[in-house]
Design a protein around this motif. Structure first.
Motif, PDB file in Angstrom:
ATOM      1  N   VAL A  56       0.887  -1.268  -0.068  1.00  9.38           N
ATOM      2  CA  VAL A  56       0.036  -0.048  -0.075  1.00  9.38           C
ATOM      3  C   VAL A  56       0.985   1.163   0.038  1.00  9.38           C
ATOM      4  O   VAL A  56       1.839   1.396   0.862  1.00  9.38           O
ATOM      5  N   LEU A  57       0.476   2.104  -1.030  1.00 12.21           N
ATOM      6  CA  LEU A  57       1.237   3.570  -1.067  1.00 12.21           C
ATOM      7  C   LEU A  57       0.349   4.614  -0.852  1.00 12.21           C
ATOM      8  O   LEU A  57      -0.592   4.611  -1.675  1.00 12.21           O
ATOM      9  N   PHE A  58       0.790   5.381   0.223  1.00  3.21           N
ATOM     10  CA  PHE A  58      -0.208   6.602   0.457  1.00  3.21           C
ATOM     11  C   PHE A  58       0.306   7.933  -0.200  1.00  3.21           C
ATOM     12  O   PHE A  58       1.672   7.897  -0.201  1.00  3.21           O
ATOM     13  N   VAL A  59      -0.316   8.591  -0.876  1.00  3.58           N
ATOM     14  CA  VAL A  59       0.322   9.699  -1.811  1.00  3.58           C
ATOM     15  C   VAL A  59      -0.444  11.175  -1.341  1.00  3.58           C
ATOM     16  O   VAL A  59      -1.632  11.048  -1.570  1.00  3.58           O
ATOM     17  N   GLY A  81       1.186   6.134   9.562  1.00  5.26           N
ATOM     18  CA  GLY A  81       1.259   5.766  11.000  1.00  5.26           C
ATOM     19  C   GLY A  81       0.114   5.069  11.491  1.00  5.26           C
ATOM     20  O   GLY A  81      -0.038   4.161  12.169  1.00  5.26           O
ATOM     21  N   VAL A  82      -1.028   5.397  11.014  1.00  6.57           N
ATOM     22  CA  VAL A  82      -2.288   5.030  11.491  1.00  6.57           C
ATOM     23  C   VAL A  82      -2.500   3.184  10.923  1.00  6.57           C
ATOM     24  O   VAL A  82      -2.663   2.619  11.833  1.00  6.57           O
ATOM     25  N   LEU A  83      -2.268   3.077   9.485  1.00  2.62           N
ATOM     26  CA  LEU A  83      -2.454   1.852   9.201  1.00  2.62           C
ATOM     27  C   LEU A  83      -1.203   0.846   9.422  1.00  2.62           C
ATOM     28  O   LEU A  83      -1.509  -0.328   9.939  1.00  2.62           O
ATOM     29  N   ARG A  84       0.015   1.546   9.806  1.00  5.78           N
ATOM     30  CA  ARG A  84       1.211   0.544  10.276  1.00  5.78           C
ATOM     31  C   ARG A  84       0.763   0.195  11.797  1.00  5.78           C
ATOM     32  O   ARG A  84       0.884  -0.999  12.139  1.00  5.78           O
ATOM     33  N   HIS A  85       0.118   0.995  12.590  1.00  8.39           N
ATOM     34  CA  HIS A  85      -0.461   0.714  14.033  1.00  8.39           C
ATOM     35  C   HIS A  85      -1.459  -0.585  13.885  1.00  8.39           C
ATOM     36  O   HIS A  85      -1.153  -1.535  14.676  1.00  8.39           O
ATOM     37  N   LEU A  86      -2.337  -0.421  12.869  1.00 12.24           N
ATOM     38  CA  LEU A  86      -3.486  -1.511  12.856  1.00 12.24           C
ATOM     39  C   LEU A  86      -2.851  -2.824  12.409  1.00 12.24           C
ATOM     40  O   LEU A  86      -3.174  -3.783  12.887  1.00 12.24           O
ATOM     41  N   VAL A  87      -1.812  -2.690  11.422  1.00 16.33           N
ATOM     42  CA  VAL A  87      -1.247  -3.774  11.060  1.00 16.33           C
ATOM     43  C   VAL A  87      -0.524  -4.506  12.005  1.00 16.33           C
ATOM     44  O   VAL A  87      -0.225  -5.714  12.192  1.00 16.33           O
ATOM     45  N   TYR A  88       0.261  -3.880  12.677  1.00 18.20           N
ATOM     46  CA  TYR A  88       1.059  -4.291  13.794  1.00 18.20           C
ATOM     47  C   TYR A  88       0.224  -4.929  15.020  1.00 18.20           C
ATOM     48  O   TYR A  88       0.545  -5.972  15.516  1.00 18.20           O
ATOM     49  N   GLN A 125       2.377  -7.606   9.669  1.00 21.70           N
ATOM     50  CA  GLN A 125       3.245  -6.715   9.173  1.00 21.70           C
ATOM     51  C   GLN A 125       4.194  -7.493   8.096  1.00 21.70           C
ATOM     52  O   GLN A 125       4.873  -6.813   7.289  1.00 21.70           O
ATOM     53  N   GLU A 126       4.271  -8.851   8.098  1.00 21.59           N
ATOM     54  CA  GLU A 126       4.894  -9.585   7.169  1.00 21.59           C
ATOM     55  C   GLU A 126       4.001  -9.892   5.862  1.00 21.59           C
ATOM     56  O   GLU A 126       4.305 -10.102   4.755  1.00 21.59           O
ATOM     57  N   SER A 127       2.652  -9.474   6.011  1.00 23.78           N
ATOM     58  CA  SER A 127       1.804  -9.321   4.602  1.00 23.78           C
ATOM     59  C   SER A 127       1.306  -8.015   4.102  1.00 23.78           C
ATOM     60  O   SER A 127       0.820  -8.372   3.134  1.00 23.78           O
ATOM     61  N   ILE A 128       1.444  -7.003   5.089  1.00 19.95           N
ATOM     62  CA  ILE A 128       0.965  -5.671   4.682  1.00 19.95           C
ATOM     63  C   ILE A 128       2.212  -4.897   4.738  1.00 19.95           C
ATOM     64  O   ILE A 128       2.585  -4.547   5.692  1.00 19.95           O
ATOM     65  N   LYS A 129       2.780  -4.413   3.401  1.00 17.33           N
ATOM     66  CA  LYS A 129       3.738  -3.404   3.481  1.00 17.33           C
ATOM     67  C   LYS A 129       3.100  -1.852   3.108  1.00 17.33           C
ATOM     68  O   LYS A 129       2.059  -1.951   2.419  1.00 17.33           O
ATOM     69  N   LEU A 164     -10.095   0.519   5.300  1.00 16.15           N
ATOM     70  CA  LEU A 164      -9.168  -0.022   4.628  1.00 16.15           C
ATOM     71  C   LEU A 164      -8.339  -1.337   5.257  1.00 16.15           C
ATOM     72  O   LEU A 164      -8.275  -2.458   4.397  1.00 16.15           O
ATOM     73  N   PHE A 165      -7.982  -1.238   6.366  1.00 18.64           N
ATOM     74  CA  PHE A 165      -7.491  -2.324   7.163  1.00 18.64           C
ATOM     75  C   PHE A 165      -8.356  -3.469   7.169  1.00 18.64           C
ATOM     76  O   PHE A 165      -7.984  -4.699   7.023  1.00 18.64           O
ATOM     77  N   GLU A 166      -9.778  -3.266   7.399  1.00 18.51           N
ATOM     78  CA  GLU A 166     -10.725  -4.274   7.133  1.00 18.51           C
ATOM     79  C   GLU A 166     -10.710  -5.061   6.112  1.00 18.51           C
ATOM     80  O   GLU A 166     -10.710  -6.260   6.180  1.00 18.51           O
ATOM     81  N   VAL A 167     -10.691  -4.335   4.907  1.00 19.32           N
ATOM     82  CA  VAL A 167     -10.661  -4.905   3.524  1.00 19.32           C
ATOM     83  C   VAL A 167      -9.146  -5.945   3.610  1.00 19.32           C
ATOM     84  O   VAL A 167      -9.048  -6.942   3.010  1.00 19.32           O
ATOM     85  N   LEU A 168      -8.079  -5.278   3.727  1.00 20.28           N
ATOM     86  CA  LEU A 168      -6.747  -5.732   3.549  1.00 20.28           C
ATOM     87  C   LEU A 168      -6.653  -7.101   4.642  1.00 20.28           C
ATOM     88  O   LEU A 168      -6.364  -7.876   4.040  1.00 20.28           O
ATOM     89  N   SER A 169      -6.950  -6.853   5.754  1.00 25.64           N
ATOM     90  CA  SER A 169      -6.876  -7.973   6.601  1.00 25.64           C
ATOM     91  C   SER A 169      -7.671  -9.232   6.016  1.00 25.64           C
ATOM     92  O   SER A 169      -7.436 -10.257   6.309  1.00 25.64           O
ATOM     93  N   LYS A 170      -9.011  -8.914   5.494  1.00 23.60           N
ATOM     94  CA  LYS A 170      -9.822 -10.041   4.956  1.00 23.60           C
ATOM     95  C   LYS A 170      -9.095 -10.727   3.740  1.00 23.60           C
ATOM     96  O   LYS A 170      -8.956 -12.118   3.541  1.00 23.60           O
ATOM     97  N   ARG A 171      -8.503  -9.826   3.087  1.00 23.50           N
ATOM     98  CA  ARG A 171      -7.731 -10.210   1.678  1.00 23.50           C
ATOM     99  C   ARG A 171      -6.581 -11.263   2.352  1.00 23.50           C
ATOM    100  O   ARG A 171      -6.605 -12.026   1.470  1.00 23.50           O
ATOM    101  N   VAL A 172      -5.841 -10.837   3.190  1.00 20.48           N
ATOM    102  CA  VAL A 172      -4.648 -11.574   3.728  1.00 20.48           C
ATOM    103  C   VAL A 172      -5.171 -12.795   4.153  1.00 20.48           C
ATOM    104  O   VAL A 172      -4.346 -13.970   3.879  1.00 20.48           O
ATOM    105  N   THR A 173      -5.986 -12.883   5.001  1.00 21.77           N
ATOM    106  CA  THR A 173      -6.642 -13.940   5.672  1.00 21.77           C
ATOM    107  C   THR A 173      -7.082 -15.075   4.568  1.00 21.77           C
ATOM    108  O   THR A 173      -7.031 -16.443   4.642  1.00 21.77           O
ATOM    109  N   GLN A 174      -7.671 -14.640   3.516  1.00 23.94           N
ATOM    110  CA  GLN A 174      -8.542 -15.489   2.647  1.00 23.94           C
ATOM    111  C   GLN A 174      -7.018 -16.262   1.764  1.00 23.94           C
ATOM    112  O   GLN A 174      -7.270 -17.374   1.451  1.00 23.94           O
ATOM    113  N   TYR A 175      -5.952 -15.606   1.609  1.00 23.45           N
ATOM    114  CA  TYR A 175      -4.598 -16.299   1.087  1.00 23.45           C
ATOM    115  C   TYR A 175      -4.127 -17.042   2.000  1.00 23.45           C
ATOM    116  O   TYR A 175      -3.398 -17.829   1.589  1.00 23.45           O
TER     117      TYR A 175
END
Length: 163
Positions: free
Chosen positions: A5-8, A21-28, A33-37, A149-160
């Motif tokens: 994920v890249l924020f611009v 900072g916000v997304l990194r906190h949720l991911v950690y 953190q190994e699945s979402i960069k 965003l985190f809810e979507v990403l975490s579902k995607r990661v868990t599915q994989y």
């Protein structure tokens, strides 16, 4: 399967590093953190190499996020290819990204606020030229959108991981 994920935003010293900072906190917190960069970049080179704005760091710290390690950088064509999601803070940044990238990469470029649940605004307002109140408002928007965003990403990661 790793998701990148890249924020611009325009300068990469207020909105996009705060979003990291916000997304990194949720991911950690979730141990993903190994699945979402996560990274951030600027459309313009005004602040390349600089730390986030002091007000952004102050407000982030108040909410439990440390963004002091982030340094502003300008987005590159390689970023467009490398990242799976490129999330702009405003219409101008999104337009810049679309002009920079080839049409087949446009599907991964969008406004971050499309993930918001509580705020209906399309963009994250740039607090740079205002007072600290604007930074608190910015962080409210970012927390809302990054949670969605985190809810979507975490579902995607868990599915994989299950597959």
């Amino acid at each position: 399967m790793e998701t990148k994920v890249l924020f611009v935003c325009m300068g990469n010293i207020c909105r996009s590093p705060s979003a990291v900072g916000v997304l990194r906190h949720l991911v950690y917190q979730a141990g993903l953190q190994e699945s979402i960069k996560i990274d951030c970049a600027a459309t313009h080179d005004y602040h390349v190499g600089e730390a986030p704005d002091g007000r952004a760091q102050f407000v982030s710290r108040k909410h439990g996020y440390d963004i002091s390690d982030i340094r502003a950088r300008q987005i590159t064509p390689a970023d467009i290819k490398e990242y799976d999601l490129i999330l702009a803070m405003d219409w101008e940044s999104l337009s810049y990204l679309q002009q920079m990238g080839v049409r087949q990469d446009h599907h991964k470029m969008m406004l971050l606020m499309r993930y918001a649940n509580d705020y209906e605004e399309a963009t994250v307002p740039d607090p740079y030229y205002g007072g600290v109140d604007g930074f608190f408002k910015m962080l409210d928007y970012l927390e809302d959108a990054c949670q969605g965003l985190f809810e979507v990403l975490s579902k995607r990661v868990t599915q994989y991981q299950v597959a």
